[in-house]
Design a protein around this motif. Structure first.
Motif, PDB file in Angstrom:
ATOM      1  N   GLY A   1       0.819  -1.198   0.000  1.00 16.60           N
ATOM      2  CA  GLY A   1       0.000   0.000   0.000  1.00 16.60           C
ATOM      3  C   GLY A   1       0.855   1.250   0.000  1.00 16.60           C
ATOM      4  O   GLY A   1       2.075   1.186   0.097  1.00 16.60           O
ATOM      5  N   ALA A   2       0.218   2.387  -0.086  1.00 16.99           N
ATOM      6  CA  ALA A   2       0.938   3.645  -0.149  1.00 16.99           C
ATOM      7  C   ALA A   2       1.558   3.950   1.201  1.00 16.99           C
ATOM      8  O   ALA A   2       1.001   3.650   2.254  1.00 16.99           O
ATOM      9  N   GLY A   3       2.707   4.602   1.145  1.00 20.84           N
ATOM     10  CA  GLY A   3       3.380   5.011   2.362  1.00 20.84           C
ATOM     11  C   GLY A   3       2.946   6.402   2.761  1.00 20.84           C
ATOM     12  O   GLY A   3       1.980   6.966   2.254  1.00 20.84           O
ATOM     13  N   VAL A   4       3.709   6.994   3.665  1.00 21.40           N
ATOM     14  CA  VAL A   4       3.469   8.370   4.084  1.00 21.40           C
ATOM     15  C   VAL A   4       3.944   9.295   2.964  1.00 21.40           C
ATOM     16  O   VAL A   4       5.060   9.128   2.456  1.00 21.40           O
ATOM     17  N   ASP A  24       0.355  13.321   4.369  1.00 19.90           N
ATOM     18  CA  ASP A  24      -0.704  12.319   4.237  1.00 19.90           C
ATOM     19  C   ASP A  24      -0.218  11.018   4.858  1.00 19.90           C
ATOM     20  O   ASP A  24       0.680  10.377   4.310  1.00 19.90           O
ATOM     21  N   PRO A  25      -0.781  10.619   5.982  1.00 16.84           N
ATOM     22  CA  PRO A  25      -0.288   9.414   6.650  1.00 16.84           C
ATOM     23  C   PRO A  25      -0.782   8.161   5.946  1.00 16.84           C
ATOM     24  O   PRO A  25      -1.622   8.217   5.043  1.00 16.84           O
ATOM     25  N   PHE A 108       8.060   6.686   8.160  1.00 13.91           N
ATOM     26  CA  PHE A 108       8.397   8.063   7.828  1.00 13.91           C
ATOM     27  C   PHE A 108       8.155   8.381   6.355  1.00 13.91           C
ATOM     28  O   PHE A 108       8.349   7.539   5.479  1.00 13.91           O
ATOM     29  N   GLY A 109       7.755   9.607   6.119  1.00 14.38           N
ATOM     30  CA  GLY A 109       7.669  10.113   4.767  1.00 14.38           C
ATOM     31  C   GLY A 109       9.022  10.598   4.282  1.00 14.38           C
ATOM     32  O   GLY A 109       9.992  10.611   5.046  1.00 14.38           O
TER      33      GLY A 109
END
Lengths: 117, 110
Positions: A1-4, A24-25, A108-109
């Protein structure tokens, strides 16, 4: 899935201007954190949001810094009247924090690099 | 307040040699400890974590760390370093968020 995810990736601003940084978390993560990474100070915790509770602002360096989290998801970090010492990489992280024994694992983003000229 | 200290600012190691990065913590109870890695231009990636139980924890990329209460340490190790392990490594302890050490930069020479 998508990360931060964070935006913008880079921001150059003039001293005295206000800036907004977005995070966006990961979907479903209830906890969101902001950190700052600078050469002089290393990695510093700024603020923490957990669900609908009042945020822990204990790491904010001055009242020029504020953050909000809307709908328990997206967060915006605002720096008013920017100063040169605000130049740093601002990192956002999220975690699925439910109990003390779980959810401390933070993701972390990529960060926003802020340069104040 | 809980904190961690990384005594080594910079370490140079030959490719294929072993690596050990030091981390000392200051905390009364059992701390929740992490090691993160940050490659140039990249974000922070979690290598491993310690909450309780087995004091030797395994992480990604062939890293392991050992929690030693008697020494207040949580050192990171890798038996054989690859050139791609050149990065900055951070030890961290849970407080409200994470409290990070100053980091150790690892340089790998051929």
């Amino acid at each position: 899935g998508a990360g931060v995810s964070q935006s913008p990736s880079n921001k150059v601003t003039e001293k005295g201007k206000d800036v907004e940084l977005r995070c966006d978390p990961i979907s479903g993560h209830t906890a969101l954190y902001w950190y700052r990474q600078s050469l002089g100070q290393g990695l510093e915790f700024l603020i923490y949001f957990q669900g609908n509770s009042a945020p822990d602002k204990s790491g904010l360096p001055s009242d020029r810094f504020s953050a909000e989290r809307t709908g328990g998801s997206v967060s915006t970090l605002t720096i008013q009247r920017t100063q040169q010492e605000d130049s740093a990489v601002y990192l956002c992280a999220s975690s699925f924090r439910v109990t003390r024994a779980s959810g401390y694992e933070q993701y972390f983003g990529p960060g926003t690099r802020l340069t104040v000229t | 307040a809980q904190s961690v200290t990384q005594p080594d600012i910079h370490i140079t190691v030959s490719e294929g040699a072993s690596l050990e990065l030091r981390c000392n913590y200051s905390y009364g109870a059992t701390p929740y400890l992490f090691w993160y890695v940050q490659s140039p231009g990249q974000g922070l990636q979690l290598l491993l974590k310690y909450f309780s139980g087995d004091t030797l924890v395994q992480g990604i990329k062939g890293f392991e760390a050992e929690f030693k209460r008697s020494q207040s340490s949580f050192n990171l190790r890798k038996p054989s370093v690859h050139w791609s392990d050149a990065a900055e490594y951070f030890c961290a302890v849970v407080t409200v968020g994470l409290s990070f050490g100053a980091g150790t930069t690892v340089t790998v020479r051929a």
